[in-house]
Design an enzyme around this catalytic site. Structure first.
Site, PDB file in Angstrom:
ATOM      1  N   CYS A  66      17.094   1.755  63.008  1.00 32.60           N
ATOM      2  CA  CYS A  66      16.818   2.681  64.104  1.00 32.60           C
ATOM      3  C   CYS A  66      18.007   3.626  64.254  1.00 32.60           C
ATOM      4  O   CYS A  66      19.056   3.444  63.627  1.00 32.60           O
ATOM      5  CB  CYS A  66      16.556   1.950  65.416  1.00 32.60           C
ATOM      6  SG  CYS A  66      17.957   0.964  65.994  1.00 32.60           S
ATOM      7  N   ASP A 118      11.318  34.748  56.629  1.00 33.18           N
ATOM      8  CA  ASP A 118      11.570  35.317  55.309  1.00 33.18           C
ATOM      9  C   ASP A 118      10.465  36.321  55.018  1.00 33.18           C
ATOM     10  O   ASP A 118       9.336  36.179  55.484  1.00 33.18           O
ATOM     11  CB  ASP A 118      11.571  34.185  54.269  1.00 33.18           C
ATOM     12  CG  ASP A 118      11.607  34.718  52.851  1.00 33.18           C
ATOM     13  OD1 ASP A 118      12.564  35.435  52.522  1.00 33.18           O
ATOM     14  OD2 ASP A 118      10.666  34.436  52.092  1.00 33.18           O
TER      15      ASP A 118
END
Length: 793
Positions: free
Chosen positions: A50, A489
């Site tokens: 975790c 982009d």
């Protein structure tokens, strides 16, 4: 000067690196070593379950003198920077936290691992480097553990909850089925809990282990020492509260069910976990596998593996082949497809003296190149390092359940002990006291907490997949909530990424159809992408084109051919000028306007006269403007970022309604621009599709890849839009935000359920059976709440 002559390393040097500057993860760190020669090493960490495990390892590493460390749970790597690195001290620090560490191996040597080693392969069994690790075996083992546990648990739960199904000796059959689930299926939780206990720590694994073992242990007591083992016992299902001694109550369904639920949650969570190594493997696969070297003694060329190529060696690149390494052209001229580096569809013309980049594709002529950078020094390798560094620097996102476990778990354990002691002091029967204590542990067992994130993520990602949206992990969702700027982009994201014939301009007195037909016939012999655009446009407009003869490619300028008896020239306007074919005034003005608009102009002439211009361009996608408008409605500020020239970028931005444009940037400069925006206080989402976008995608707070782009960009991103439609980017952000809201709602109600039920259990008003039912209902609520995401539109 050739635009490829500037290397990624030079561009990377331009990235600000002042002390205390915000790095790729966007975190300020005053402990950064000051030495310009600071060393950096990445350690693979094994055994983390975790985000709190990652925090504990990071804390231990940062206690080592002179060390600055960040640990990424997603990539299972610790990135350590220090003036002087002591590998043994780093391994010892990781081991002191209770985990295994694998140092990167020197060349041709196996990795040093503090964990077990596979005797058959010599590879560490745990903690293998993420860039090399193949997750298939671990995923298969986890899936088998889950499936077997589920098959065994279902009859146990049915027998416990449905009195009509309880036959003679059903409780003993339940024990036989539940024991493997609790002991073998839950072994990862028990092992992690024991390891954490040894190191004085508590996580959600601790509660899972304690709760399931307590329920299983009490069931053993009730079966062998209590009254639960008698023939004909029935186990009624009731929500009535009451103070029961519990010696005839079984909680095998709680122990088995909780174990299976948590295994399912962990499995689905692991599937969504980002695999950093895939992006790096995809990058490295772009390179050439072998190369034709040209010995200096004039002997015949020979092919060798690219790994044996050394700097200073000459090698040959034929049309269609990948360039094996960075180098300088000594002989020949050609057009090189550098879209892997620049993202732009127009090839770069190169000749003697120009530099070329490894991994780019030679499209036409034969080149002889002298290698200047090989192996890990090439631009391709440096791009891989940029991606890896950006991913390693991702800010760690710990889910709420993990963040509070350090307090919640010890409090629950203490409350269970207080309940046990309190009932004994009050002269209650030991069975009653133990029943209440077990009820506290079981009611607090975090099944709902453990399912809150993965179930919502599973449903959200499933719905996203139907809509063409892939979400890679829960940490992605937190980023979407905070994003205020979207960097788009240009090529392949808001444009098609392919050159297209836009317009045909004929000189006065010339026929446009004939102009296009003759030009396309001449271009039919060329492999250049612009030639392909002209040919495709001609076939769409005028049908079939005639066959040319006497074709000749004029390196860097265009083509010459004979078509229907005419001597046709097609190429750069300079080609016609050098042949004495000047453009008429009308065409010269049109050429200037086209170049100002960012279009590429192809001049056409025959029989000694300039006849017209063909305009080609990378078209804006039809839905791009609508996508930008939707992003604005979500409160996001769009920015256009591209390696293309400023004129072309401005033309596209004006069509999309984007005010802020950043043009003419190389891959490393894209990273710098993203970092610069973040330093201005922006929370940045980057949308891209090419290899050249990968590092920027990984550096941004949220990386969104177009699924029609490269595998590298997809692997480096957090969200992937499977279709090429930019409108789905806005849908992806909305879905991610909605999924995050559901996760937070799940966590709230899971905690509220625990806070409300714990006092009842401690007061003896909740026997463990009802506690188990309540816990199951909380899980049902969490799952039902998550299923609402299936209706997302």
């Amino acid at each position: 000067m050739n635009p490829l002559s500037r290397t990624a390393a030079e561009a990377a040097i331009a990235v600000p690196a002042e002390p205390g500057a915000r790095g790729p993860a966007g975190a300020l760190d005053s402990r950064e070593p000051n030495s310009a020669a600071a060393q950096r090493i990445e350690i693979s960490v094994g055994g983390m379950t975790c985000a709190s495990c990652a925090a504990r390892v990071e804390k231990r590493l940062n206690r080592v003198d002179g060390v600055t460390a960040t640990v990424n749970y997603a990539t299972e790597k610790a990135t350590v920077t220090a003036d002087q690195i002591d590998p043994d001290a780093l391994v010892a620090a990781v081991e002191a936290a209770g985990y295994t560490a694998t140092l990167p191996p020197p060349p041709a040597e196996p990795a040093r691992s503090s964990g077990p080693v596979d005797p058959a392969t010599g590879i560490p069994a745990t903690g293998t480097p993420a860039a090399l690790d193949d997750p298939s075996d671990a995923a298969t083992a986890a899936r088998q553990r889950l499936l077997i546990s589920a098959v065994l648990s279902v009859p146990v739960i049915v027998l416990a909850m449905v009195p009509a199904a309880q036959f003679d000796y059903w409780q003993w059959a339940s024990l036989v089925l539940a024991a493997p689930v609790v002991l073998w299926g839950g072994w990862p939780f028990h092992r992690a809990a024991a390891k954490n206990l040894w190191h004085g720590a508590a996580t959600m694994d601790t509660l899972i282990s304690l709760g399931t073992l307590a329920a299983f242990g009490w069931s053993l007591y009730a079966l062998f020492l209590g009254h639960a083992g008698r023939i004909g016992l029935t186990h009624p299902f009731s929500f009535a509260l009451g103070n029961a001694h519990g010696s005839d109550s079984l909680y095998l369904e709680v122990a088995a069910g909780v174990t299976t639920f948590i295994l399912a949650g962990r499995y689905f969570e692991a599937r969504a976990k980002r695999r950093a190594g895939a992006a790096l493997r995809a990058l490295l696969e772009l390179g050439a596998k072998d190369v034709a070297v040209l010995p200096e003694d004039g002997s015949a060329e020979r092919r060798i593996p690219v790994g044996q190529l050394t700097a200073g060696t000459r090698f040959v690149v034929r049309p269609g082949e990948k360039i094996a390494a960075d180098g300088q052209v000594e002989q020949g001229s050609s057009a090189v497809d550098a879209s892997m580096l620049t993202g732009e569809p127009v090839p770069v013309d190169v000749g003697p003296g120009d530099t070329v980049t490894g991994g780019c594709v030679n499209t036409s002529g034969r080149l002889v190149v002298r290698a200047t950078q090989v192996g890990g020094d090439t631009q391709l390798a440096q791009m891989a390092r940029l991606v890896e560094q950006a991913q390693a620097g991702k800010a760690q996102v710990q889910r709420l359940a993990d963040r509070v476990s350090g307090v919640f778990v010890p409090v629950v354990i203490m409350l269970a002990l207080i309940t046990l002691v309190g009932w004994l002091i009050a002269d209650a029967a030991p069975a009653t006291a133990f029943t209440a204590a077990v009820a506290v542990l079981i009611i607090a067992c975090p099944c709902a907490l453990g399912l809150a994130t993965p179930t919502a993520l599973l449903v959200g990602t499933g719905r996203g997949a139907q809509l063409g949206i892939l979400i890679k992990g829960p940490e992605v969702l937190e980023s979407t909530r905070r994003v205020d700027t979207v960097v788009l982009d240009k090529t392949g994201t808001v444009t098609t990424g392919r050159m297209t014939l836009v317009d045909v301009l004929a000189a006065p007195g010339e026929d446009t159809d004939q102009l296009l037909r003759l030009a396309a016939a001449a271009e039919d012999g060329s492999q250049h992408p612009i030639a392909a655009a002209v040919l495709a446009g001609a076939r769409d407009r005028v049908g079939e084109v005639p066959v040319a003869s006497e074709f000749e490619s004029l390196d860097g300028l265009g083509v010459r051919a004979t078509v229907d008896g005419r001597h046709v020239l097609v190429g750069r306007p300079r080609l016609l000028a050098e042949s004495g074919q000047s453009l008429p005034a009308e065409l010269a003005a049109a050429l200037a306007d086209a170049q100002a608009a960012g279009l590429t102009a192809v001049a056409v002439g025959w029989d000694g006269r300039a006849r017209g211009l063909l305009l080609v361009s990378d078209r804006v996608k039809p839905t791009a403007a609508e996508a930008v408008a939707e992003l604005r409605r979500l409160g996001l500020h769009p920015v256009l970022l591209t390696g293309d020239n400023a004129a072309a970028a401005a033309a596209v931005a004006s069509q999309l309604g984007i005010d802020e444009v950043i043009a003419e940037v190389l891959p490393a400069e894209k990273v710098a621009e993203v970092i610069r925006l973040r330093e201005r206080g922006r929370v940045v989402a980057m949308v891209g599709d090419g290899v050249n976008d990968a590092a920027a995608l990984a550096t941004a707070d949220l990386g969104i890849a177009m699924g029609t782009g490269s595998d590298v960009a997809i692997e480096a991103s957090d969200l992937t839009v499977v279709r090429g439609d930019p409108r789905v980017v806005a849908d992806a952000i909305r879905l991610a935000r909605r999924t995050l809201a559901v996760i937070k709602g799940n966590l709230f109600w899971a905690f509220a359920y625990n806070l409300a039920a714990l006092p009842l259990a401690a007061a003896g008003l909740l026997n463990p059976m009802i506690a188990g039912a309540a816990m199951a209902l909380s899980s049902v609520f969490v799952v039902s709440n998550s299923l609402r995401l299936r209706r997302f539109r």
